[in-house]
Design a protein around this motif. Structure first.
Motif, PDB file in Angstrom:
ATOM      1  N   HIS A  13       0.822  -1.214   0.000  1.00 18.94           N
ATOM      2  CA  HIS A  13       0.000   0.000   0.000  1.00 18.94           C
ATOM      3  C   HIS A  13       0.857   1.266   0.000  1.00 18.94           C
ATOM      4  O   HIS A  13       0.654   2.175  -0.798  1.00 18.94           O
TER       5      HIS A  13
ATOM      6  N   GLY B 225       1.122   0.975  -3.935  1.00 16.94           N
ATOM      7  CA  GLY B 225      -0.228   1.502  -4.129  1.00 16.94           C
ATOM      8  C   GLY B 225      -0.265   3.013  -4.230  1.00 16.94           C
ATOM      9  O   GLY B 225      -0.910   3.579  -5.116  1.00 16.94           O
TER      10      GLY B 225
ATOM     11  N   SER C  66      -5.071   2.644  -1.189  1.00 16.04           N
ATOM     12  CA  SER C  66      -3.751   2.552  -0.567  1.00 16.04           C
ATOM     13  C   SER C  66      -3.416   3.791   0.248  1.00 16.04           C
ATOM     14  O   SER C  66      -2.771   3.692   1.297  1.00 16.04           O
TER      15      SER C  66
ATOM     16  N   ALA D 283      -5.366   3.305   3.446  1.00 17.72           N
ATOM     17  CA  ALA D 283      -4.747   2.239   4.239  1.00 17.72           C
ATOM     18  C   ALA D 283      -3.445   2.721   4.877  1.00 17.72           C
ATOM     19  O   ALA D 283      -3.178   2.456   6.057  1.00 17.72           O
ATOM     20  N   THR D 284      -2.633   3.437   4.121  1.00 23.25           N
ATOM     21  CA  THR D 284      -1.360   3.941   4.647  1.00 23.25           C
ATOM     22  C   THR D 284      -1.587   4.939   5.780  1.00 23.25           C
ATOM     23  O   THR D 284      -0.905   4.879   6.809  1.00 23.25           O
TER      24      THR D 284
END
Length: 139
Positions: free
Chosen positions: A105, A109, A117, A120-121
């Motif tokens: 990610h 990503g 991503s 998520a990061t």
């Protein structure tokens, strides 16, 4: 853990090497350099040769660098084996729940401008900062 002898040049070089490796894998093989996905596919995918070589490189290169004293890392001796194993297990569970890890990610990503991503990061970076702050292991 504290940052000792931080130099932006070594961080920049490391980031460029990781990014170049991820880009090379994408351009040459059409694969995403997400470690959890690569490791998970070793047993299930028919194309396990490149996966095994990739993971072997992840293990062997640090062994060579640390074994030759070219680089050093902080000691983990103050942490119990149980605590380190638990941390690894939690990271593995988190990467499975998040459909990817920091490399998938955070590097690949986000490099492909994936909003999933980016989110998520942001979540796993925030969770990491909160965990280190609450447990006091950053001091």
């Amino acid at each position: 853990m504290t940052i000792v002898n931080f130099t932006p040049w070594s961080a920049l070089l490391g980031g460029m090497l990781i990014g170049s490796g991820a880009l090379l894998l994408l351009l040459a093989g059409g694969r995403i350099a997400g470690i959890s996905g690569i490791v998970a596919g070793i047993g299930a995918q028919p194309d396990k040769g490149w996966r095994i070589a990739f993971v072997a490189g992840l293990i062997l290169v640090p062994l060579v660098l640390f074994g030759s004293d070219w680089v050093t890392a902080p000691s983990l001796e103050r942490f119990s084996v149980f605590r380190l194993a638990l941390a690894g297990l939690l990271v593995g569970i988190g990467s499975r729940l998040g459909n990817g890890c920091t490399s998938g990610h955070g590097i690949c990503g986000m490099g492909r401008l994936s909003w999933r991503s980016v989110v998520a990061t942001l979540i796993f970076m925030t969770a990491g900062i909160v965990t280190v702050t609450l447990l006091g292991v950053g001091a």
